[in-house]
Write an enzyme that holds these catalytic residues in place. Structure first.
Site, PDB file in Angstrom:
ATOM      1  N   GLU A  79       1.102  -1.299  -0.126  1.00  0.00           N
ATOM      2  CA  GLU A  79       0.122   0.074  -0.116  1.00  0.00           C
ATOM      3  C   GLU A  79       0.749   1.223   0.024  1.00  0.00           C
ATOM      4  O   GLU A  79       1.686   1.364   0.952  1.00  0.00           O
ATOM      5  CB  GLU A  79      -0.985  -0.012   1.288  1.00  0.00           C
ATOM      6  CG  GLU A  79      -1.834  -1.190   1.303  1.00  0.00           C
ATOM      7  CD  GLU A  79      -2.611  -1.301   2.483  1.00  0.00           C
ATOM      8  OE1 GLU A  79      -3.582  -0.327   2.622  1.00  0.00           O
ATOM      9  OE2 GLU A  79      -2.717  -2.275   3.163  1.00  0.00           O
ATOM     10  N   TYR A  91      -7.703   4.817  -9.534  1.00  0.00           N
ATOM     11  CA  TYR A  91      -7.683   3.216  -9.735  1.00  0.00           C
ATOM     12  C   TYR A  91      -7.540   3.114 -11.281  1.00  0.00           C
ATOM     13  O   TYR A  91      -7.945   3.894 -12.081  1.00  0.00           O
ATOM     14  CB  TYR A  91      -9.016   3.037  -9.414  1.00  0.00           C
ATOM     15  CG  TYR A  91      -9.399   2.889  -8.083  1.00  0.00           C
ATOM     16  CD1 TYR A  91      -8.577   2.232  -7.062  1.00  0.00           C
ATOM     17  CD2 TYR A  91     -10.310   3.893  -7.444  1.00  0.00           C
ATOM     18  CE1 TYR A  91      -8.885   2.254  -5.710  1.00  0.00           C
ATOM     19  CE2 TYR A  91     -10.865   3.990  -6.123  1.00  0.00           C
ATOM     20  CZ  TYR A  91      -9.720   3.222  -5.151  1.00  0.00           C
ATOM     21  OH  TYR A  91      -9.890   3.202  -3.931  1.00  0.00           O
ATOM     22  N   ARG A 104      10.970   1.245   9.180  1.00  0.00           N
ATOM     23  CA  ARG A 104      10.884   0.186  10.430  1.00  0.00           C
ATOM     24  C   ARG A 104      10.065  -0.984  10.048  1.00  0.00           C
ATOM     25  O   ARG A 104       9.550  -1.181   8.837  1.00  0.00           O
ATOM     26  CB  ARG A 104       9.992   1.105  11.345  1.00  0.00           C
ATOM     27  CG  ARG A 104       8.455   1.312  11.058  1.00  0.00           C
ATOM     28  CD  ARG A 104       7.713   2.037  12.256  1.00  0.00           C
ATOM     29  NE  ARG A 104       6.567   2.582  11.665  1.00  0.00           N
ATOM     30  CZ  ARG A 104       5.442   1.756  11.507  1.00  0.00           C
ATOM     31  NH1 ARG A 104       5.505   0.364  11.693  1.00  0.00           N
ATOM     32  NH2 ARG A 104       4.304   2.242  11.019  1.00  0.00           N
TER      33      ARG A 104
END
Length: 161
Positions: A79, A91, A104
């Site tokens: 994502e 889209y 991280r």
């Protein structure tokens, strides 16, 4: 991670519908074929880099790769939050990304507010790191200079573009 920077491209597909609605942080989702072709040494977690929609401008981005523990996803996803305000959804358009660094690992959160705060912190870190000369130069990489329509049979980093 030896595979960084990693370049990939794919059509934006509908995700879980949580980015804008639950988090207020819109995300663009890659199809499973892009997720499945990630190199083994790119672990789950939060990354930063550059993104371009179709043949548009190049913007900073932050990306989550994994199962999103807060939502307990059963399917691995990629994502991408492009750090730019778009006038409308994209889209079906082609998203090109250069993943240049790791922020991280994935982790669980006790609340939605805690997750949102972590994402905002990730965005701030990405914006700061992408201003470093070694990362700025990747914004000018040939990957972004090639028209999306001319890359149908191109391969980069082992991924068919």
């Amino acid at each position: 991670m030896r595979s960084l920077p990693y370049f990939c491209r794919g059509q934006v597909v509908r995700g879980f519908g949580r980015g804008s609605k639950d988090l207020g942080i819109p995300t663009a989702n890659f199809p499973e074929s892009v997720v499945d072709n990630l190199p083994a040494d790119i672990s789950t977690g939060i990354y930063y880099g550059w993104a371009r929609v179709d043949n548009g401008d190049i913007h900073k981005m932050v990306m989550s790769i994994g199962w999103n523990p807060y939502y307990k996803n059963t399917k691995k996803s990629i994502e991408t939050h492009v750090i730019h305000t778009f006038k409308e959804d994209f889209y079906g358009q082609i998203l090109s990304v250069a993943m240049v660094g790791y922020i991280r690992p994935e982790r669980g959160f006790k609340s939605l507010d805690e997750l949102i705060a972590a994402i905002h912190s990730d965005i701030e870190e990405a914006e700061m790191k992408l201003d470093l000369p070694e990362h700025l130069k990747l914004k000018e990489h040939n990957f972004f200079k090639t028209s999306v329509s001319t890359t149908a049979n191109q391969t980069l980093n082992g991924h068919r573009l």
